[in-house]
Design an enzyme around this catalytic site. Structure first.
Site, short mmCIF file in Angstrom:
data_model
loop_
_atom_site.label_atom_id
_atom_site.label_comp_id
_atom_site.label_asym_id
_atom_site.label_seq_id
_atom_site.Cartn_x
_atom_site.Cartn_y
_atom_site.Cartn_z
N ASP A 139 0.88 -1.16 0.00
CA ASP A 139 0.00 0.00 0.00
C ASP A 139 0.92 1.21 0.00
O ASP A 139 2.11 1.11 0.30
CB ASP A 139 -0.96 -0.01 1.20
CG ASP A 139 -2.13 0.96 0.98
OD1 ASP A 139 -2.06 1.77 0.03
OD2 ASP A 139 -3.11 0.91 1.75
C1 BGC Z 1 -4.90 3.46 0.04
C2 BGC Z 1 -5.00 2.47 -1.10
C3 BGC Z 1 -4.79 3.16 -2.41
C4 BGC Z 1 -3.46 3.87 -2.38
C5 BGC Z 1 -3.15 4.63 -3.65
C6 BGC Z 1 -3.66 4.30 -0.02
O1 BGC Z 1 -3.74 5.36 0.88
O2 BGC Z 1 -4.96 2.77 1.27
O3 BGC Z 1 -6.25 1.83 -1.09
O4 BGC Z 1 -4.89 2.27 -3.47
O5 BGC Z 1 -3.45 4.82 -1.31
O6 BGC Z 1 -3.95 5.74 -3.77
#
Ligand code: BGC
Length: 760
Positions: free
Chosen positions: A239
C-alpha cells in the site's frame, strides 16, 4: 490521456533478468513516481501505470496524490462496494469489473487498485463504503467476479488491503491482534477466494501489523499463506507508503514498493545484500515478478483505445438501482406517475453524494441528481422541493430553523414526501473512523417536522455504512437504503421510487439497533497501537445471532414490489468424506404481478460441532430474475468449505462427521426452507502426549483403549467412571495422574506406550 506510442507486446523475462545489473534489478523493486513502475530504457523495459480505485478510475497522469485531494482524469464513477455488494449479483460485478478494465485501457492504466475485500468489523470503519460485507463468502464471490471482469480485458486488479485492515485509526501502525482461527475463517477467506478463483495480477499488502508484524514484511502472510497455500502467482505491491524495512519486506515476499521511495528502499536492499542478510536470488524473484507484470500489461496498451461512456453510465445506473435495498414499504411505493403533490426534501436530492472520501475519489464524467430525475419521471404530478438542511454541521440555528420550516411548507398537504437523509462527506472517509452512527440531528428534526404534515413519508438514505434508524424510522412509511450510488445514482433512485426498477438489493451488512450492540465495542479502534479482535469469529450477523440480539434489519434483508414463493427443496450429498459436496435445489416462483429479482441465501449450521461454531454461516447464494407468474429451478453446490472449520489444534480445515442443516433464507433471519444432511466428514484424531488430559487420551482411538485396559478394575478406573468425580479427574493430565499414589500406570508406561504407538 490516450497512449500514443506502440510498446512491445511481451517481455522475455529470463533474458532480461540475465541482462540487468544488480542496481537495475533493485531499482525495479521501487516505483518511479506515485503511479508508475520504473523503466529500463537500455533494455527496452517500459514503465506501466497503476491507478485507483475499486469503483471508478482515478488516473492522475500529471500531478498526483494518494489521498484523493487532487483531480484525476474523468472516469465513470460506479457505485462503491458497499452498494454493489447489496446487489448480491456476481454477473453485475463482473460487468462493472470489465467496464473498469475498458476505461483503464483507454487511459493507459495497466492495473486497477482494487477491489478491497476487508471485512466490516465495525460500522465505524471510515472506509466501509469501499468494502463489500461483514461476510467473507459474499465479499469473496463478488470481488472475484469483479477481478475476472477487469482482467478479462487485459488489465490487472490489485486485491487489497491484505490483511486485517479493518479500521482507519492508526492504520499505518496499529497491530491487529487476531487468533489464527478467526483470521482463517473471517479475515482471510475473501482474499483466498479471489486468489484461488481469479488469480489477481497483484495483491496489495495493508499498512497495519498483524499480531505484531507489519503486513508488508510478514513472511507467513505474504509467502506461506498467499503463495504456498493459496498458489498466488502474481506480484505483491505495498500500500502507498506501507513499507517499513525494505530488505525484510523483499525477503518476506513484497515485490514492489509504491510509490517511489526516492532511493531509500534501494539503499536498504543493497546494504542487506552486502551484509548477506538478503540474497540476490530473493531480489531476482521480486524483479522477475515486476517484469512479468509489465509483460502481461503490454498487450492492452496501445493507441486508440476508447470506451463507450454512455454504455458505462447506463451500467452505473443499472448497478445503482440493483444495489438499493428496500427496507420498509407499507405500500406507498412505487410512486404512481399521476396523483397528488410530491414533496422532495433534502439537500442530497440536488447535491448527490456519490462516493466516499480518500483514494477512491473519482472525477465523474457526469452526475445525475435525484431531484431532476424525479421531476422528469413525475411530469404528471406537482413536484415541490426544499433542501431542508445543509450538509454542514456548522449551520447556524436560525438558518437550520428556516430551512426546516421551508421543508414543512413544501410538504404541507403533499400526498407523499420523499425525504433524502444521509451522511455528509466529512462523516466517512479513508484515513479516519466514525465516532458514532447517527444521522446529523438537524436532518432528523426535519424528518420529524415533515412527517407531521405530509400524508406519507418515504425516506431515502445516503451513506457508505450503516446508520442508526431506531430513533426515527417510525416516521417513514417506506425506507430505502440507497448507500452511495456513483454518478448515475440520481436516476437509479428515481427508477426504484417510480417502479421502473423493482428493488432487489439485500443488506450485505447488519443494521444494528444501536452501535452499542456491535461486537467490536470496547475493542475498536484499540489503544496504544494495539487492537484486540476480542469478538473472534462473531463478526456481524454471527454475533447478533449468537447473542439472540434483535437488530434493526438483519443481514440479507431486502423487500421487493413483488412476492416470491420457494418450494421443493432438495439436497443431495454428491460426495461424502473429508471433502464433501452437497447439491441444493429449490423452485422459486414470482407470485406477484411485477417482474422482479429474488436472492436465495444458503446458510449452513453445524449441528454436532466439537468446537464453538457460529449459529449459521452464509455458504451460497443466487440471484434470479423472474417475470410475473414464472418459476425457475435454482441449483447450488456447497463444497467442503461450506461445512468445515479451521481446526485450531490441527491447524487446517476439517469437516467433522455429523449433521449439518442447510437453511435457505430470504435473509439471515427469514429462513424459509431447511433440511439436515448427515456427512461422514473425517474422523478427527487429536494428537496426545504425556501432558494431555485423561479425557484426551480416552478420546484417542488407539491410546484410549490402552489406557482403559490399565485402568480396568483399579480405583483410578472406578473414579474415572464416576459421573461426577470422574469429570474432574478426566481433566487432569495423565503425567500428573501417573504420579498420584496408587496410580495403575507410571510415567514410564506413558512414554513407552506413546513410543510404541508412534512406531506403529
Ligand atoms: C490506500 C489504497 C490506495 C493507495 C493509492 C492508499 O492510501 O490505502 O487503497 O490504493 O493509497 O492511492
Amino acid at each position: 490521456m490516450p497512449v500514443t506510442t506502440t510498446p512491445p507486446t511481451s517481455l522475455d523475462v529470463p533474458a532480461l533478468l540475465a541482462g540487468l545489473t544488480l542496481e537495475e534489478k533493485v531499482g525495479l523493486l521501487d516505483g518511479a513516481d506515485l503511479w508508475r513502475t520504473r523503466a529500463v530504457e537500455r533494455l527496452g523495459i517500459p514503465k506501466i501505470m497503476v491507478s485507483d480505485g475499486p469503483h471508478g478510475l482515478r488516473a492522475q497522469h500529471e500531478q498526483g496524490d494518494h489521498l484523493g485531494g487532487l483531480e484525476a482524469a474523468p472516469a465513470v464513477a460506479f457505485p462503491p462496494a458497499a452498494a454493489t455488494a447489496s446487489s448480491w449479483d456476481v454477473a453485475l460485478l463482473g460487468r462493472i469489473g470489465r467496464a473498469l478494465g475498458e476505461e483503464a485501457r483507454a487511459l493507459g492504466v495497466s492495473v486497477v487498485l482494487g477491489p478491497g475485500v476487508n471485512m466490516k468489523r465495525s460500522p465505524l470503519c471510515g472506509r466501509n463504503f469501499e468494502y463489500f460485507s461483514e461476510d467473507p463468502f459474499l465479499a469473496g464471490r463478488l470481488a472475484s467476479a469483479m477481478v475476472d471482469g477487469t482482467q478479462g480485458v487485459g488489465v490487472g486488479a490489485s486485491l487489497k488491503h491484505f490483511a486485517a485492515n479493518n479500521q482507519e485509526t492508526d492504520r499505518m501502525s496499529v497491530s491487529a491482534e487476531v487468533d489464527e482461527r478467526t483470521l482463517r475463517e473471517i479475515y482471510l477467506p475473501a482474499f483466498e477466494t479471489v486468489v484461488t478463483r481469479s488469480q489477481p495480477w497483484t495483491v496489495m499488502c495493508s499498512y497495519n501489523r498483524i499480531n505484531g508484524v507489519f503486513a508488508s514484511q510478514d513472511p507467513w502472510l505474504l509467502t506461506t499463506v498467499l503463495r504456498d497455500e493459496w498458489g498466488f502467482e502474481g506480484l505483491v505491491v505495498s500500500d502507498w507508503g506501507a513499507v517499513y524495512d525494505r530488505d525484510r519486506a523483499v525477503a518476506a515476499g513484497l515485490d514492489l514498493e509504491m510509490p517511489s521511495s526516492g532511493g531509500v528502499g534501494a539503499s536498504a536492499v543493497l546494504r542487506a545484500l552486502e551484509a548477506g542478510t538478503l540474497s540476490e536470488a530473493e531480489v531476482d524473484r521480486a524483479a522477475a515478478r515486476v517484469l512479468e507484470l509489465v509483460s502481461r500489461s503490454l498487450p492492452a496498451l496501445g493507441a486508440g483505445r476508447t470506451y463507450d461512456e454512455d454504455a458505462h453510465h447506463a451500467l452505473a445506473r443499472e448497478a445503482a438501482a440493483d444495489s438499493v435495498v428496500l427496507l420498509e414499504n407499507d405500500g406507498v411505493l412505487p410512486l404512481a406517475p399521476t396523483g397528488g403533490a410530491v414533496a422532495v426534501v433534502g439537500e442530497f436530492a440536488r447535491s448527490p453524494r456519490f462516493g466516499g472520501g480518500g483514494s477512491s475519489q473519482v472525477t465523474p464524467t457526469r452526475l445525475d441528481d435525484a431531484l431532476s430525475e424525479l421531476r422528469a419521471g413525475l411530469a404528471g404530478r406537482e413536484v415541490r422541493f426544499a433542501p431542508g438542511f445543509t450538509l454542514s454541521d456548522e449551520t447556524p440555528a436560525a438558518e437550520a430553523a428556516r430551512l426546516r420550516d421551508e421543508a414543512v411548507e413544501a410538504a404541507r398537504g403533499a400526498e407523499v414526501a420523499v425525504v433524502l437523509l444521509g451522511l455528509p462527506d466529512a462523516y466517512e472517509s479513508e484515513g479516519y473512523d466514525r465516532q458514532h452512527i447517527h444521522l446529523p440531528p438537524q436532518q432528523v428534526a426535519v424528518l420529524e417536522a415533515v412527517a407531521q404534515v405530509a400524508a406519507k413519508v418515504v425516506v431515502v438514505l445516503t451513506n457508505g455504512s450503516v446508520v442508526e434508524v431506531a430513533g426515527w424510522r417510525q416516521h417513514a412509511d417506506a425506507l430505502l437504503e440507497a448507500w452511495l450510488l456513483g454518478q448515475a445514482g440520481g436516476g437509479a433512485v428515481a427508477d426504484v421510487l417510480l417502479g421502473r426498477v423493482n428493488p432487489s438489493g439485500r443488506l450485505a451488512e447488519t443494521m444494528p439497533l444501536a452501535l452499542e450492540h456491535n461486537p467490536a465495542l470496547g475493542n475498536f479502534p484499540g489503544t496504544g497501537d494495539v487492537v484486540r479482535y476480542g469478538e473472534g469469529l462473531l463478526v456481524g450477523y454471527r454475533w447478533y445471532d449468537a447473542r439472540r440480539l434483535p437488530v434493526a434489519y438483519p443481514f440479507g434483508h431486502g423487500l421487493s414490489y413483488t412476492t416470491f414463493a420457494w418450494a421443493d427443496l432438495e439436497t443431495e450429498v454428491v460426495e461424502d468424506g473429508a471433502a464433501p459436496r452437497v447439491r441444493v435445489a429449490l423452485t422459486v416462483t414470482n407470485t406477484g404481478d411485477r417482474a422482479g429479482k429474488d436472492v436465495v441465501q444458503v446458510y449452513v449450521r453445524d449441528e454436532d460441532a466439537s468446537v464453538f461454531r457460529p449459529e449459521q454461516e452464509l455458504k451460497g447464494f443466487a440471484k434470479v430474475a423472474l417475470e410475473p407468474g414464472a418459476s425457475t429451478r435454482v441449483e447450488l453446490e456447497l463444497d467442503a468449505r461450506a461445512f468445515s472449520f479451521w481446526h485450531p489444534v490441527l491447524g487446517r480445515w476439517v469437516v467433522e462427521p455429523g449433521a449439518f442443516t442447510v437453511r435457505l433464507g430470504a435473509s439471515s433471519r427469514d429462513v424459509r426452507l431447511e433440511r439436515t444432511v448427515d456427512l461422514a466428514g473425517e474422523p478427527v484424531v487429536l494428537p496426545v502426549d504425556a501432558d494431555s488430559t485423561a479425557a484426551q487420551w480416552l478420546a484417542h482411538p488407539v491410546l484410549g483403549d490402552r489406557l482403559r485396559a490399565v485402568l480396568d478394575g483399579t480405583s483410578h478406573g472406578a473414579i474415572l467412571a464416576d459421573p461426577e468425580v470422574g469429570q474432574m479427574m478426566s481433566a487432569i493430565p495423565v503425567r500428573r495422574l501417573a504420579r498420584f499414589p496408587g496410580s495403575p500406570f507410571s510415567e514410564q508406561w506413558l512414554e513407552d506406550t506413546l513410543a510404541a504407538h508412534a512406531a506403529g
